[in-house]
Design a protein around this motif. Sequence first.
Motif, PDB file in Angstrom:
ATOM      1  N   CYS A 154       0.796  -1.048   0.077  1.00 20.68           N
ATOM      2  CA  CYS A 154      -0.126   0.315  -0.177  1.00 20.68           C
ATOM      3  C   CYS A 154       0.722   1.115  -0.143  1.00 20.68           C
ATOM      4  CB  CYS A 154      -0.841   0.471   1.412  1.00 20.68           C
ATOM      5  SG  CYS A 154      -1.765  -1.223   1.390  1.00 20.68           S
ATOM      6  N   PHE A 164      -5.048   5.041   2.840  1.00 20.98           N
ATOM      7  CA  PHE A 164      -4.182   3.510   3.149  1.00 20.98           C
ATOM      8  C   PHE A 164      -4.738   2.631   4.290  1.00 20.98           C
ATOM      9  CE2 PHE A 164      -0.844   2.292   6.649  1.00 20.98           C
ATOM     10  CZ  PHE A 164      -0.290   1.111   5.992  1.00 20.98           C
ATOM     11  N   GLN A 196      -7.361   0.878   1.902  1.00 25.78           N
ATOM     12  CA  GLN A 196      -6.247   0.013   1.468  1.00 25.78           C
ATOM     13  C   GLN A 196      -5.970  -1.172   1.604  1.00 25.78           C
ATOM     14  OE1 GLN A 196      -3.196   1.328  -1.007  1.00 25.78           O
ATOM     15  NE2 GLN A 196      -3.556   3.414  -0.914  1.00 25.78           N
ATOM     16  N   GLN A 197      -5.983  -1.253   3.448  1.00 26.76           N
ATOM     17  CA  GLN A 197      -5.685  -2.132   4.113  1.00 26.76           C
ATOM     18  C   GLN A 197      -6.918  -3.751   3.826  1.00 26.76           C
ATOM     19  OE1 GLN A 197      -4.017  -0.613   7.518  1.00 26.76           O
ATOM     20  NE2 GLN A 197      -2.176  -2.009   6.973  1.00 26.76           N
ATOM     21  N   HIS A 250       4.563  -0.804   3.315  1.00 26.89           N
ATOM     22  CA  HIS A 250       3.461   0.468   3.166  1.00 26.89           C
ATOM     23  C   HIS A 250       4.666   1.060   3.223  1.00 26.89           C
ATOM     24  CE1 HIS A 250       2.996   1.431   7.356  1.00 26.89           C
ATOM     25  NE2 HIS A 250       3.063  -0.360   7.469  1.00 26.89           N
ATOM     26  N   LYS A 253      -2.834  -2.202  -4.880  1.00 24.63           N
ATOM     27  CA  LYS A 253      -4.334  -1.542  -5.692  1.00 24.63           C
ATOM     28  C   LYS A 253      -4.715  -1.567  -7.461  1.00 24.63           C
ATOM     29  CE  LYS A 253      -8.665   0.548  -4.500  1.00 24.63           C
ATOM     30  NZ  LYS A 253      -9.253  -0.081  -5.556  1.00 24.63           N
ATOM     31  N   ARG A 295       0.578   2.517  -7.778  1.00 31.27           N
ATOM     32  CA  ARG A 295       0.532   2.959  -6.098  1.00 31.27           C
ATOM     33  C   ARG A 295       1.981   2.059  -6.317  1.00 31.27           C
ATOM     34  NH1 ARG A 295      -1.246   6.049  -3.624  1.00 31.27           N
ATOM     35  NH2 ARG A 295      -1.441   6.735  -5.050  1.00 31.27           N
TER      36      ARG A 295
END
Length: 197
Positions: free
Chosen positions: A17, A30, A33-34, A53, A110, A114
């Motif tokens: 991420c 963030f 995304q997780q 990340h 994603k 990214r």
Amino acid sequence: EKEEVVFDKGESVAVYCRVSTNSDDQVNSFENQQTYFDNFTKQRGLKIYKIYHDRGLTGTSWKKRDGFNQMLKAAGLDVYKEIDRHTLKTKTSYSISKKREPKFQKILIKNTSRFARNVLSVELIKMLRQAGVFIYFLDQNLITTVHNDFILNLFMNFDENDSRDKSIKVRFGFKEGARKGKIYLGGGKLFGYDYHP
């Protein structure tokens, strides 16, 4: 036609991420995304080896992206940082490790922007592929097999151009603001001064 990705039940995957700023909206992004990856892996019976990340970092450069570089090491690449004697800037380079095996075979990201907004990342993707590690970009439903190289190159070019375009617009905004007497202070402070309301 794109080659489809196949996951094995119980397969261990890495997740990456990245958000480009430290603002509240981006931190939310963030966290989102997780959550997205947690749901994606649970639905397919996959195990997350680790979520790597980076926050507040650009996608056009790799040298300061510690999470990104840790992930590449775990994926079986060696990461070298050295100072360029002419420019005195840190340069990051990569090679396939002769000593370490990858700890996973797939990386979930994603979308292509990214990973990196830099067409040179195609070389990095090829290196990972040689090490036996493939990246699956969820938004584009795209895995980094040879079959998908052409479409992957297109996405990487779009991402790099989008980043360049945003950078030009931001610089223009700063210049115009300065011309009108408005100075961008970044984190809210002018270097060398304290703010007293």
